[in-house]
Scaffold this active site. Structure first.
Site, short mmCIF file in Angstrom:
data_model
loop_
_atom_site.label_atom_id
_atom_site.label_comp_id
_atom_site.label_asym_id
_atom_site.label_seq_id
_atom_site.Cartn_x
_atom_site.Cartn_y
_atom_site.Cartn_z
N GLU A 93 0.91 -1.17 -0.19
CA GLU A 93 -0.26 -0.35 0.15
C GLU A 93 0.95 1.32 0.20
O GLU A 93 0.89 1.93 0.46
CB GLU A 93 -0.59 0.09 1.50
CG GLU A 93 -1.42 -1.31 1.18
CD GLU A 93 -2.48 -1.46 2.63
OE1 GLU A 93 -3.94 -1.96 2.18
OE2 GLU A 93 -1.59 -0.65 3.52
C1 ACM Z 1 -0.90 -5.06 5.12
O1 ACM Z 1 -2.30 -5.91 5.00
N1 ACM Z 1 -1.26 -3.90 4.50
C2 ACM Z 1 -0.35 -5.86 4.18
#
Ligand code: ACM
Length: 546
Positions: free
Chosen positions: A336
């Protein structure tokens, strides 16, 4: 509830000859277990023979067992070199796998074979699970007539080398004592990798000598609560971090339980706390104000990869992590990571052109490539394998090489297969159902957390790792891991409630062959651990422990 457990405890002591394999509540279930005729009865004093081993490590772990065992049972075990007078014999068997063991309990003797200290440690954990739960808890039994265990033959070894648990302390900080409790829970179930998520937009939790502002500024924020929808901030000055001394203490504690720690520094995304500490070289827009984030979600305030001091910062942090964590891996995050700020930054745009790409994700890969090359310059004992979340596969991983490990969480089965096809090692940590911070039931008593109550113990248990994976890809699958994110979880009590007993379900997926796993059978065995949780004072989901 307690009385019921005490009753089953005393029955267990007296009637071991009548037990079947199902009634022996060992978690994770051993690969091979047969129940024999009769019991081994403990005398109040008995002798044990322990093999010499490099660093005296088998004797050291046996001494720890002996002391805990004595506290719980009042039985004194003393050393002997003679087989003839030993009631417990530990023997090296170099043919066995690294973590495997044989445990044979006859009416006369307890015999343990293993190739390495880890195998002996796991055999002793199993031995404790053959006894009433106060032995695993290390607390004296309320009363007993005699101590005995059923005669068994166990040949055991884990299915996977990686049996992990990840805890996010960036969002909320739990402190040293709680981390030791988590490590104890993992050790109970023969888990061997503690993945410690130490940095986030909302907090930096590890002292780095070269960059003191990371913890002076980055470890603190102006609200305990993280905003989400209509949920607002509070006025608490909130935070905390681990000093180098704390880290060393926890590393020692974990090592004694055969658990390796994988520190995670999530960069260049999820880094707003670091950016707030050193905006002059970590920020893409240092002229603007930056603070440790007070919100849930994903901040766009990522590290300015094009700044030379940002690269040096990452290398310096890696150096300190390497010194503090004497294990095989460092996790650099990679999930992300928004590219919005890079798209607006002239230096980042120039760097992207220089590396001959028009995909901003490749800036992230370029950053990792520099760090990986830097790691390769270190002496052998300081080299670490790098782990990344599976979004890294969206960049040009050809430049990164395949000697990295991919932690597969989103679209986990497909991502893991993609990594393995590219020749990378992979660890299965599927968001659904292995994010065990999600609600574990629909009960009104369930604390606030993510999810819809569908990550039940049963759903977690029934996930089949490596299902339908081609045989030639299987060697790339290192194992499984439960993850725990803490946007909503602010107290140790809720942390433990959500972890237990689902941690045990994941541990069994990591250890026990798939064809030996069965939820109903697990449910029967896990009920026995309610007693252990009560004695240890660990909170847990009680709804299936009936
Ligand atoms: C994640 O759950 N952002 C690795």
């Amino acid at each position: 509830m307690k009385n019921k457990h005490l009753l089953s405890l005393s029955l267990f002591i007296c009637v071991c000859t009548m037990l079947t394999a199902q009634e022996i509540a060992i978690i994770p279930r051993p690969a091979h277990l047969t129940v024999e005729e009769g019991c081994f009865k403990f005398d109040n004093r008995l002798k044990a023979k322990v093999p010499p081993y490099q660093g005296d490590s088998v004797r050291i772990l046996f001494d720890a067992f002996k002391n805990e065992f004595r506290k719980a049972t009042d039985i004194r075990i003393s050393p002997t070199r003679r087989d003839a007078e030993a009631a417990i014999i530990l023997e090296l068997n170099r043919q066995l796998p690294a973590e495997g063991y044989h445990l044979n309990v006859s009416t006369k003797q307890i015999r343990i074979e293993a190739a390495r200290p880890a195998g002996f440690y796991y055999a002793l954990q199993t031995l404790k699970q053959l006894m009433p739960r106060n032995v695993m808890a290390g607390v004296p039994a309320p009363s007993h007539e005699e101590w005995s265990i059923p005669a068994v033959s166990i040949k055991d070894t884990p299915r996977f080398e990686w049996r992990g648990f990840m805890l996010d302390e960036g969002r909320h900080f739990f402190g040293k004592d709680e981390i030791k409790r988590v490590i104890d829970m993992m050790a109970t179930y023969k888990m061997n990798r503690f993945h410690w998520h130490l940095t986030e937009d909302q907090g930096w939790r590890i002292e780095i000598k070269k960059y003191p502002r990371l913890t002076e500024i980055g470890a603190w924020r102006n609200s305990n609560t993280l905003t989400y929808g209509s949920v607002k901030t509070d006025t608490e000055r909130y935070g905390g971090f681990y000093s180098r001394k704390d880290i060393k203490e926890i590393v020692d504690y974990a090592r004694q339980r055969f658990i390796e720690i994988i520190p995670e520094i999530d960069i260049p995304g999820h880094s707003q706390a670091a950016v707030a500490a050193y905006p002059e070289f970590l920020s893409c827009d240092p002229e603007n104000p930056h603070e440790v984030w007070l919100s849930q979600g994903i901040s766009t305030d990522v590290i300015n990869i094009a700044h030379p001091k940002a690269m040096q910062f990452a290398k310096d942090v890696i150096d300190e992590l390497t010194d503090l964590f004497p294990f095989g891996y460092i996790h650099l995050g990679g999930d992300e990571c928004p590219t919005d700020k890079w798209k607006k930054n002239e230096d980042c745009k120039r760097l992207l052109k220089e590396i001959g790409s028009d995909n901003f994700r490749d800036l992230q890969i370029y950053f990792y490539k520099q760090l990986k090359d830097y790691m390769a310059t270190k002496p052998a004992d300081k080299q670490r394998q790098l782990i990344f979340w599976n979004e890294v596969l969206h960049g040009n991983t050809d430049i990164l090489g395949n000697d990295i490990t991919i932690m597969a969480w989103v679209g986990a089965n497909q991502a893991a297969r993609q990594a393995a096809t590219r020749g990378m090692h992979t660890i299965l940590t599927p968001q659904i159902p292995y994010y065990i911070n999600r609600k574990q039931s629909n009960l009104p008593t369930e604390p606030m957390s993510q999810g819809h109550g569908t990550e039940t113990v049963e759903a977690v248990y029934n996930y089949q790792p490596m299902k339908d994976v081609d045989e030639k890809l299987q060697p790339y699958y290192k194992g499984v891991q439960a993850n725990f994110w803490t946007e909503w979880v602010t107290t140790p009590s809720v942390l433990e409630y959500l972890m237990l007993p689902r941690l045990a379900a994941v541990a069994e997926a990591g250890w026990t062959p798939q064809d030996k796993r069965n939820y109903e059978d697990f449910k029967t065995r896990i009920c026995r651990d309610a007693m252990l949780y009560e004695l240890k004072g660990w909170n847990y989901g009680k709804h299936i422990m009936k």
